[in-house]
Design an enzyme around this catalytic site. Structure first.
Site, PDB file in Angstrom:
ATOM      1  N   GLY A   1      10.959  40.050  26.968  1.00  0.00           N
ATOM      2  CA  GLY A   1      11.724  38.978  26.315  1.00  0.00           C
ATOM      3  C   GLY A   1      13.096  38.805  26.945  1.00  0.00           C
ATOM      4  O   GLY A   1      13.559  37.683  27.173  1.00  0.00           O
TER       5      GLY A   1
ATOM      6  N   GLU B   1      10.031  36.345  19.857  1.00  0.00           N
ATOM      7  CA  GLU B   1       9.516  37.234  18.800  1.00  0.00           C
ATOM      8  C   GLU B   1       9.162  38.542  19.495  1.00  0.00           C
ATOM      9  O   GLU B   1       8.183  38.599  20.235  1.00  0.00           O
ATOM     10  CB  GLU B   1       8.252  36.641  18.161  1.00  0.00           C
ATOM     11  CG  GLU B   1       8.450  35.322  17.455  1.00  0.00           C
ATOM     12  CD  GLU B   1       9.064  35.471  16.078  1.00  0.00           C
ATOM     13  OE1 GLU B   1       9.444  36.597  15.699  1.00  0.00           O
ATOM     14  OE2 GLU B   1       9.172  34.447  15.391  1.00  0.00           O
TER      15      GLU B   1
ATOM     16  N   LYS C   1       0.020  30.438  27.546  1.00  0.00           N
ATOM     17  CA  LYS C   1      -0.480  31.516  28.409  1.00  0.00           C
ATOM     18  C   LYS C   1      -0.864  32.716  27.546  1.00  0.00           C
ATOM     19  O   LYS C   1      -0.023  33.477  27.102  1.00  0.00           O
ATOM     20  CB  LYS C   1       0.543  31.947  29.452  1.00  0.00           C
ATOM     21  CG  LYS C   1      -0.170  32.711  30.569  1.00  0.00           C
ATOM     22  CD  LYS C   1       0.670  33.735  31.284  1.00  0.00           C
ATOM     23  CE  LYS C   1       0.867  35.004  30.541  1.00  0.00           C
ATOM     24  NZ  LYS C   1      -0.346  35.825  30.315  1.00  0.00           N
TER      25      LYS C   1
ATOM     26  N   SER D   1       6.952  42.010  24.200  1.00  0.00           N
ATOM     27  CA  SER D   1       7.828  43.176  24.134  1.00  0.00           C
ATOM     28  C   SER D   1       9.288  42.783  24.396  1.00  0.00           C
ATOM     29  O   SER D   1       9.567  41.781  25.049  1.00  0.00           O
ATOM     30  CB  SER D   1       7.370  44.203  25.162  1.00  0.00           C
ATOM     31  OG  SER D   1       7.396  43.615  26.448  1.00  0.00           O
ATOM     32  N   THR D   2      10.186  43.601  23.904  1.00  0.00           N
ATOM     33  CA  THR D   2      11.619  43.323  24.054  1.00  0.00           C
ATOM     34  C   THR D   2      12.057  43.292  25.524  1.00  0.00           C
ATOM     35  O   THR D   2      12.775  42.359  25.914  1.00  0.00           O
ATOM     36  CB  THR D   2      12.426  44.332  23.214  1.00  0.00           C
ATOM     37  OG1 THR D   2      12.114  44.082  21.832  1.00  0.00           O
ATOM     38  CG2 THR D   2      13.925  44.167  23.416  1.00  0.00           C
TER      39      THR D   2
ATOM     40  N   CYS E   1       3.595  44.183  15.594  1.00  0.00           N
ATOM     41  CA  CYS E   1       5.052  44.126  15.807  1.00  0.00           C
ATOM     42  C   CYS E   1       5.804  44.582  14.568  1.00  0.00           C
ATOM     43  O   CYS E   1       6.868  45.166  14.676  1.00  0.00           O
ATOM     44  CB  CYS E   1       5.458  42.718  16.188  1.00  0.00           C
ATOM     45  SG  CYS E   1       4.856  41.487  15.038  1.00  0.00           S
TER      46      CYS E   1
HETATM   47  P1  NAD Z   1       4.139  41.963  26.797  1.00  0.00           P
HETATM   48  O1  NAD Z   1       5.604  41.677  26.660  1.00  0.00           O
HETATM   49  O2  NAD Z   1       3.705  42.960  27.793  1.00  0.00           O
HETATM   50  O3  NAD Z   1       3.353  40.609  27.174  1.00  0.00           O
HETATM   51  C1  NAD Z   1       3.404  39.457  26.360  1.00  0.00           C
HETATM   52  C2  NAD Z   1       3.017  38.251  27.192  1.00  0.00           C
HETATM   53  O4  NAD Z   1       4.001  38.048  28.208  1.00  0.00           O
HETATM   54  C3  NAD Z   1       1.687  38.376  27.920  1.00  0.00           C
HETATM   55  O5  NAD Z   1       1.018  37.128  27.894  1.00  0.00           O
HETATM   56  C4  NAD Z   1       2.127  38.714  29.328  1.00  0.00           C
HETATM   57  O6  NAD Z   1       1.177  38.331  30.313  1.00  0.00           O
HETATM   58  C5  NAD Z   1       3.386  37.885  29.466  1.00  0.00           C
HETATM   59  N1  NAD Z   1       4.326  38.328  30.513  1.00  0.00           N
HETATM   60  C6  NAD Z   1       4.456  39.564  31.036  1.00  0.00           C
HETATM   61  N2  NAD Z   1       5.423  39.572  31.982  1.00  0.00           N
HETATM   62  C7  NAD Z   1       5.918  38.323  32.040  1.00  0.00           C
HETATM   63  C8  NAD Z   1       6.944  37.696  32.812  1.00  0.00           C
HETATM   64  N3  NAD Z   1       7.669  38.376  33.703  1.00  0.00           N
HETATM   65  N4  NAD Z   1       7.189  36.377  32.627  1.00  0.00           N
HETATM   66  C9  NAD Z   1       6.503  35.685  31.710  1.00  0.00           C
HETATM   67  N5  NAD Z   1       5.512  36.218  30.947  1.00  0.00           N
HETATM   68  C10 NAD Z   1       5.224  37.521  31.110  1.00  0.00           C
HETATM   69  O7  NAD Z   1       3.646  42.326  25.335  1.00  0.00           O
HETATM   70  P2  NAD Z   1       2.197  42.816  24.886  1.00  0.00           P
HETATM   71  O8  NAD Z   1       2.012  44.217  25.326  1.00  0.00           O
HETATM   72  O9  NAD Z   1       1.185  41.793  25.240  1.00  0.00           O
HETATM   73  O10 NAD Z   1       2.361  42.759  23.290  1.00  0.00           O
HETATM   74  C11 NAD Z   1       2.957  43.773  22.556  1.00  0.00           C
HETATM   75  C12 NAD Z   1       4.392  43.437  22.213  1.00  0.00           C
HETATM   76  O11 NAD Z   1       4.455  42.198  21.511  1.00  0.00           O
HETATM   77  C13 NAD Z   1       5.024  44.465  21.278  1.00  0.00           C
HETATM   78  O12 NAD Z   1       6.336  44.760  21.702  1.00  0.00           O
HETATM   79  C14 NAD Z   1       5.056  43.742  19.955  1.00  0.00           C
HETATM   80  O13 NAD Z   1       6.019  44.220  19.051  1.00  0.00           O
HETATM   81  C15 NAD Z   1       5.285  42.341  20.362  1.00  0.00           C
HETATM   82  N6  NAD Z   1       4.886  41.402  19.315  1.00  0.00           N
HETATM   83  C16 NAD Z   1       5.854  40.771  18.571  1.00  0.00           C
HETATM   84  C17 NAD Z   1       5.501  39.916  17.537  1.00  0.00           C
HETATM   85  C18 NAD Z   1       6.556  39.228  16.698  1.00  0.00           C
HETATM   86  O14 NAD Z   1       6.234  38.268  16.012  1.00  0.00           O
HETATM   87  N7  NAD Z   1       7.795  39.677  16.723  1.00  0.00           N
HETATM   88  C19 NAD Z   1       4.154  39.671  17.265  1.00  0.00           C
HETATM   89  C20 NAD Z   1       3.187  40.325  18.030  1.00  0.00           C
HETATM   90  C21 NAD Z   1       3.579  41.181  19.053  1.00  0.00           C
END
Ligand code: NAD
Ligand code: MN
Length: 505
Positions: free
Chosen positions: A247, A264, A189, A243-244, A298
């Site tokens: 997660g 992650e 997704k 995002s945390t 990230c």
């Molecule tokens: P996000 O957590 O908002 O979304 C990530 C994904 O999760 C998207 O596809 C979103 O549609 C999906 N999602 C949202 N709500 C959900 C739910 N309730 N159930 C299942 N899936 C859901 O993050 P973002 O804004 O897209 O990305 C930025 C974040 O990602 C930052 O916190 C960044 O640090 C992190 N990130 C981490 C790494 C790593 O390797 N540690 C790499 C890249 C980004």
């Protein structure tokens, strides 16, 4: 105008107006005809319409993946055959390099060199796992007595892979390559803001010979489609990057079916500059560490700690160079910093900067939305440097996910380590020093999954990538990832000549 920009303008764009879901080897529209509009954040213009997956589509994708895993041939292929298919995916990606770069830039607003590097790395991920998988396997354990024990690695099953918008193709590659290498079936997704390159990668997987149902791509809403996959009882594992807070939500929901989970998550990575550093390298590396990918990274090194003896000199140089960074046409090879992903993220970033001002911090560079000539309808933020801060401030504690760095002073090694570890996150970190013993000492004490020593790079195929603490768990981009997509089966056999009769019956 650079030559690259001219050639990009002269060549007709390769993008299509519409992109489909990929379910069970077919390119399909959404079950209810719904679409996502994806925009170019550098210009605000519409890039394409994308089929928007519904729960029904997610259900079809799960059924297809389940069928492919339980009854299909992919996981039964000899390992060298799967390896060949991964190499084929890499070579098709290479032949479509410019298309992938263009789509990634249009969908994210990132700069040309940034997108090129990321597409290249995504290709290398498939090459890496094509090599790694052929030597992945179990082991033989020495046991007392006449017992022989060996272990086998079996694919964990159907995996839901949920990815963010900041590195759309790279994150898709980090997820898809190891999972299919071991024989899993997957449902990816992508983020709604940036679905294009993951869809094209799914098409490339099919073209390369991945059987129907093994790779499904379902862009859609996180709370709807993402959640549905996380809770589905036929899904065995969730691999999430994002995002945390999301997660944590995913881990809680996945616990209902006791899925395997890797996370992650976010970061607030420290960057420690000692007085004995190579000044030029430390300034250049620290700039890259925060402003690469417009800070939407990230592992962005967003907390900069500088030894008091060189603080003024370093900060002067750092601020001067920050002000010289070139924002502009992402397709221009001279552009160093691209746009922000959308208005929402722009507001979040500015909110952090405003909070810092309210808390009494000093803005040494940037501090507001940027106006970029010719790109006035896009979302841009000035590379921003904030000083006179402390660890109680929101701008120091929380992940911003934008081009904003906070700078603080330290007096000795012990204090530097203490400040670096004073965070709920633990993803990246960097140390700048010419003293090798110090580098090792500090690296040993930092609570983070990655330590960069005199080096601004961390993510290369083969290097384990992942977090400590609330940056998540699991490692990607490396051999260890294969273990996270497999179960270990232990086979114990007795080879004595007398029958065993432990109850003495
Ligand atoms: P996000 O957590 O908002 O979304 C990530 C994904 O999760 C998207 O596809 C979103 O549609 C999906 N999602 C949202 N709500 C959900 C739910 N309730 N159930 C299942 N899936 C859901 O993050 P973002 O804004 O897209 O990305 C930025 C974040 O990602 C930052 O916190 C960044 O640090 C992190 N990130 C981490 C790494 C790593 O390797 N540690 C790499 C890249 C980004
Ligand atoms: Mn987009």
């Amino acid at each position: 105008m650079s030559t690259i920009q001219q050639s990009a303008a002269e060549k007709p764009s390769v993008k299509r107006d519409f992109y489909h879901l990929i379910i069970n080897g077919e390119k399909v529209e959404s079950s209810n005809g719904g679409t996502i509009k994806t925009y170019n954040p550098a210009t605000g213009e519409l890039v394409a319409n994308v089929a928007k997956a519904t729960k029904e589509d997610a259900e079809n994708a799960v059924q297809a993946a389940r069928q492919a895993f339980d009854h299909g041939k992919w996981r039964k292929y000899p390992v060298n055959k799967r390896s060949r298919v991964l190499n084929k995916i890499a070579s098709i990606m290479r032949s479509r390099f410019n298309e992938l770069v263009e789509l990634e830039i249009l969908d994210t607003g990132k700069s040309l060199s940034t997108a090129q590097g990321q597409v290249n790395q995504a290709i290398e991920d498939f090459e890496f796992y094509a090599g790694a998988i052929v030597s992945h396997g179990g082991r033989v354990n020495a046991l007392p007595g006449q017992f022989h024990n060996y272990t086998e690695k079996e694919p964990v099953g159907v995996c839901a892979q949920i990815i963010p918008w900041n590195y759309p193709l790279m994150m898709a590659a980090w997820k898809i390559a190891p999972a299919i290498a071991v024989g899993c079936s997957i449902i990816v997704k992508p983020a709604s803001l940036t679905p294009l390159t993951a869809i094209v990668l799914g098409e490339i997987c099919l073209e390369a010979g991945v059987p129907a149902g093994v790779v499904n791509i379902v862009p859609g809403s996180g709370s709807e489609v993402g959640n549905y996959l996380v809770e589905h009882e036929l899904v065995d594992k969730v691999a999430f990057t994002g995002s945390t807070p999301i997660g944590k939500n995913i881990m809680a929901r996945a616990s209902q079916t006791l899925k395997r989970v890797t996370l992650e998550l976010g970061g607030k990575s420290p960057n420690i500059v000692f007085a004995d550093c190579d000044m030029e390298a430390a300034v250049a590396g620290s700039l890259y560490g925060i402003f690469y990918n417009t800070g939407q990274s990230c592992e962005a090194r967003s907390r900069l700690y500088v030894h008091e003896d060189i603080y003024d000199e370093f900060v002067n140089k750092f601020v001067e160079k920050t002000k010289q960074l070139r924002l502009g046409n992402p397709f221009d090879e001279g552009t160093q910093v691209g746009s922000i992903i959308d208005q929402n993220q722009l507001d979040v970033i500015d909110g952090f900067v405003q909070s810092a001002i309210t808390d009494g911090a000093d803005i040494l560079a940037g501090g507001k939305a940027a106006v970029v000539a010719g790109f006035e309808n896009g979302y841009w933020y000035e590379p921003t440097v904030i000083a006179n801060v402390n660890h109680d401030m929101k701008v120091v504690k929380e992940e911003i996910f934008g081009p904003v760095v906070v700078i603080m002073k330290f007096k000795d090694e012990k204090e530097a380590v203490k400040l670096a570890n004073d965070t709920e996150f633990g993803l990246g970190s960097a140390i700048w020093t010419k003293d090798g013993a110090r580098a090792t000492r500090v690296a040993n004490q930092i609570q983070a999954g990655i330590v960069m020593v005199n080096c601004p790079f961390s993510a290369m195929p083969g290097t384990p990538f992942g977090g400590y603490k609330q940056s998540g768990f699991g490692r990607e981009l490396c051999i260890e990832t294969l273990d996270l997509y497999t179960e270990t089966k232990s086979i114990v056999s007795y080879y004595g000549s007398h029958p065993l009769n432990p109850l003495g019956v």
